[in-house]
Design an enzyme around this catalytic site. Sequence first.
Site, short mmCIF file in Angstrom:
data_model
loop_
_atom_site.label_atom_id
_atom_site.label_comp_id
_atom_site.label_asym_id
_atom_site.label_seq_id
_atom_site.Cartn_x
_atom_site.Cartn_y
_atom_site.Cartn_z
N GLU A 59 -2.65 -8.88 2.67
CA GLU A 59 -2.95 -9.30 3.91
C GLU A 59 -4.52 -9.56 4.40
O GLU A 59 -4.99 -10.32 5.23
CB GLU A 59 -2.39 -8.90 5.40
CG GLU A 59 -2.90 -7.50 5.73
CD GLU A 59 -2.24 -6.45 4.60
OE1 GLU A 59 -2.50 -5.34 5.17
OE2 GLU A 59 -1.56 -6.72 3.72
N CYS A 97 0.77 -1.19 -0.08
CA CYS A 97 0.11 -0.16 0.01
C CYS A 97 0.78 1.26 0.03
O CYS A 97 1.81 1.47 -1.13
CB CYS A 97 -0.96 0.02 1.29
SG CYS A 97 -2.35 1.08 1.10
N HIS A 104 -3.81 -4.63 -0.19
CA HIS A 104 -3.12 -5.11 0.77
C HIS A 104 -3.54 -6.64 0.89
O HIS A 104 -4.65 -7.02 0.91
CB HIS A 104 -4.30 -4.67 2.00
CG HIS A 104 -4.05 -3.19 2.67
ND1 HIS A 104 -3.09 -3.07 3.48
CD2 HIS A 104 -4.54 -2.21 2.09
CE1 HIS A 104 -3.10 -1.66 3.77
NE2 HIS A 104 -4.05 -1.13 3.08
#
Length: 205
Positions: free
Chosen positions: A183, A79, A181
């Site tokens: 994750e 990001c 992102h």
Amino acid sequence: MIGIVDYGMGNLFSVSKALERMNVPYFISSEQETLAGADGLLLPGVGSFHDAMNILQETRLAQFLKAQAVSGKPLLGICLGMQLLFDSSEENGKTAGLGLLKGNVVKFPDSELKVPHMGWNKLRFQQASPLLTNVPEEFVYFVHSYYVKLASEDTLIASSNYGVTVPAVVGEGNVFGTQFHPEKSSEVGITILQNFVQLVEGVRV
């Protein structure tokens, strides 16, 4: 061993939890000597490019990250962390970045689309990369108000569309970035993180 760079502006909890679910050994640190012992580095980030670069410069982590990248250590920016890899950003006035990849961070052009670009958007692969091994062209999760205008398409690994072409995965040599992102991007994102870890392990061997 993966080192997560802590400079006060990263989503450390979600990144570290993703690595834990993957059973990947990691540590979080802001200390250069400690981070130097990692086999690969993750540079997460949320917030202002200007503020982040000020912190990285004040703590001398900027110089450290450049030196680590030049040495060949794998580095993945996430990001804001991806945007910091580039030459500069126009957010809050022009600010120089790490300059590890060529391009500039600019604001989305005026349109009917809402900014920030927030939510799920589909990947479109542009070239082969070890980060994309076994990764489908599926949806990943974005949150950003600025995007990278690349100096060269050679850096573009995958893109998304949000009124303009948004570089979603970038890379050159041992330096990589994801605007989204991973994750928070379900199995697609976790696979990309796993691919980065495998790349790190390959370099270490």
